[in-house]
Motif scaffolding. Structure first.
Motif, PDB file in Angstrom:
ATOM      1  N   ILE A   7       4.441  -9.110   7.091  1.00  0.00           N
ATOM      2  CA  ILE A   7       4.613  -9.520   5.697  1.00  0.00           C
ATOM      3  C   ILE A   7       4.321 -11.004   5.555  1.00  0.00           C
ATOM      4  O   ILE A   7       3.659 -11.442   4.600  1.00  0.00           O
ATOM      5  N   PHE A  11       1.434 -12.091   2.985  1.00  0.00           N
ATOM      6  CA  PHE A  11       1.901 -12.506   1.665  1.00  0.00           C
ATOM      7  C   PHE A  11       2.684 -13.818   1.688  1.00  0.00           C
ATOM      8  O   PHE A  11       3.613 -14.010   0.899  1.00  0.00           O
ATOM      9  N   LEU A  14       3.113 -15.500  -1.737  1.00  0.00           N
ATOM     10  CA  LEU A  14       3.586 -14.702  -2.875  1.00  0.00           C
ATOM     11  C   LEU A  14       5.055 -15.026  -3.158  1.00  0.00           C
ATOM     12  O   LEU A  14       5.870 -15.085  -2.236  1.00  0.00           O
ATOM     13  N   HIS A  44       6.896  -9.115  -7.878  1.00  0.00           N
ATOM     14  CA  HIS A  44       5.672  -8.651  -7.201  1.00  0.00           C
ATOM     15  C   HIS A  44       5.967  -7.601  -6.127  1.00  0.00           C
ATOM     16  O   HIS A  44       5.058  -6.867  -5.740  1.00  0.00           O
ATOM     17  N   LYS A  46       7.585  -8.622  -3.097  1.00  0.00           N
ATOM     18  CA  LYS A  46       7.636  -9.240  -1.775  1.00  0.00           C
ATOM     19  C   LYS A  46       8.982  -9.009  -1.104  1.00  0.00           C
ATOM     20  O   LYS A  46       9.045  -8.693   0.089  1.00  0.00           O
ATOM     21  N   ALA A  49       9.069  -5.574   0.164  1.00  0.00           N
ATOM     22  CA  ALA A  49       8.264  -5.423   1.385  1.00  0.00           C
ATOM     23  C   ALA A  49       9.030  -5.929   2.598  1.00  0.00           C
ATOM     24  O   ALA A  49       8.990  -5.305   3.674  1.00  0.00           O
ATOM     25  N   ASP A  80       0.678  -2.323  -4.810  1.00  0.00           N
ATOM     26  CA  ASP A  80      -0.372  -2.977  -4.024  1.00  0.00           C
ATOM     27  C   ASP A  80       0.195  -3.590  -2.743  1.00  0.00           C
ATOM     28  O   ASP A  80      -0.379  -3.446  -1.657  1.00  0.00           O
ATOM     29  N   VAL A  81       1.316  -4.292  -2.890  1.00  0.00           N
ATOM     30  CA  VAL A  81       1.929  -4.991  -1.757  1.00  0.00           C
ATOM     31  C   VAL A  81       2.356  -4.004  -0.678  1.00  0.00           C
ATOM     32  O   VAL A  81       2.052  -4.173   0.506  1.00  0.00           O
ATOM     33  N   ARG A  84      -0.670  -2.276   1.029  1.00  0.00           N
ATOM     34  CA  ARG A  84      -1.384  -3.151   1.967  1.00  0.00           C
ATOM     35  C   ARG A  84      -0.576  -3.359   3.244  1.00  0.00           C
ATOM     36  O   ARG A  84      -1.145  -3.468   4.335  1.00  0.00           O
TER      37      ARG A  84
END
Length: 213
Positions: A7, A11, A14, A44, A46, A49, A80-81, A84
């Protein structure tokens, strides 16, 4: 490479969660052997994630996370996060049309009612939203479960969003604009509900509580 490191690699720029804050969440989840996690406020995605990465690294658990429907328009958005990062299987995002509190109501009245071990609470921040939100979370949290509050000293008057949209401040009296609403919930509502204040993390604006009843 751990999934947490992945992560960071993907990101790092982010908002809003960072690795130091994620390490606090990891220690709470792992030290208490938590698996069923609920999150309020993902933006978002994050933070979601990071939590999913923690669960993936321990090879168990699932996250249910909530935000407004407008979060779908973020670039990248949570789908999306997670895609990915290869962690979509660890997370169920809920997108609320009006308020996450109604989505929590749906869980509360589901049969069987889902139960969670740990909540990362980063939504709303006002007295109304936070106070009612944690009351609903309490109905979904197992005894011994924990809530981690974010933005303990956030205020309406100090919020960049409210400052840039001053018309939104008009309904609030001066004392409410100046109040640290999340801290008020920490000090008054959660102890009333039977929560023990475990510790604060001032450097991250976190407050951790445990449900004792």
């Amino acid at each position: 490479m751990s999934h947490l490191d992945r992560i960071d690699e993907l990101f790092s720029d982010l908002p809003y969660m960072n690795r130091a804050r994620a390490d606090v969440v990891q220690s709470i989840i792992q030290d208490n052997n938590f698996g069923d996690v609920i999150e309020v406020g993902f933006y978002h995605g994050k933070s979601s994630a990071y939590i999913a990465a923690i669960l993936e690294d321990q090879d168990r658990g699932h996250l249910s996370t909530f935000d407004l429907l407008t979060a779908r328009k973020k670039d990248p958005n949570i789908d999306d996060v997670l895609s990915r990062a290869g962690l979509s299987h660890r997370v169920t995002p809920f997108f609320a049309k009006r308020s996450y509190t109604w989505e929590l109501q749906r869980l509360i009245n589901a049969n069987p009612r889902p139960q969670f071990d740990f909540c990362f609470f980063d939504g709303g921040h006002t007295w109304d939203s936070t106070g009612f939100g944690v009351t609903l979370i309490d109905m979904l949290l197992r005894p011994g479960g924990m809530i981690l509050l974010d933005d303990m000293d956030w205020t309406i008057g100090g919020s960049r969003y409210y400052v840039e949209n001053p018309q939104l401040m008009k309904p609030y009296d001066a004392d409410e604009r100046a109040a640290s609403s999340v801290r008020l919930v920490w000090d008054s509502i959660l102890p009333h509900l039977g929560y023990e204040q475990v510790r604060e993390y001032p450097e991250y604006q976190f407050g951790l509580l445990r449900k004792n009843i």
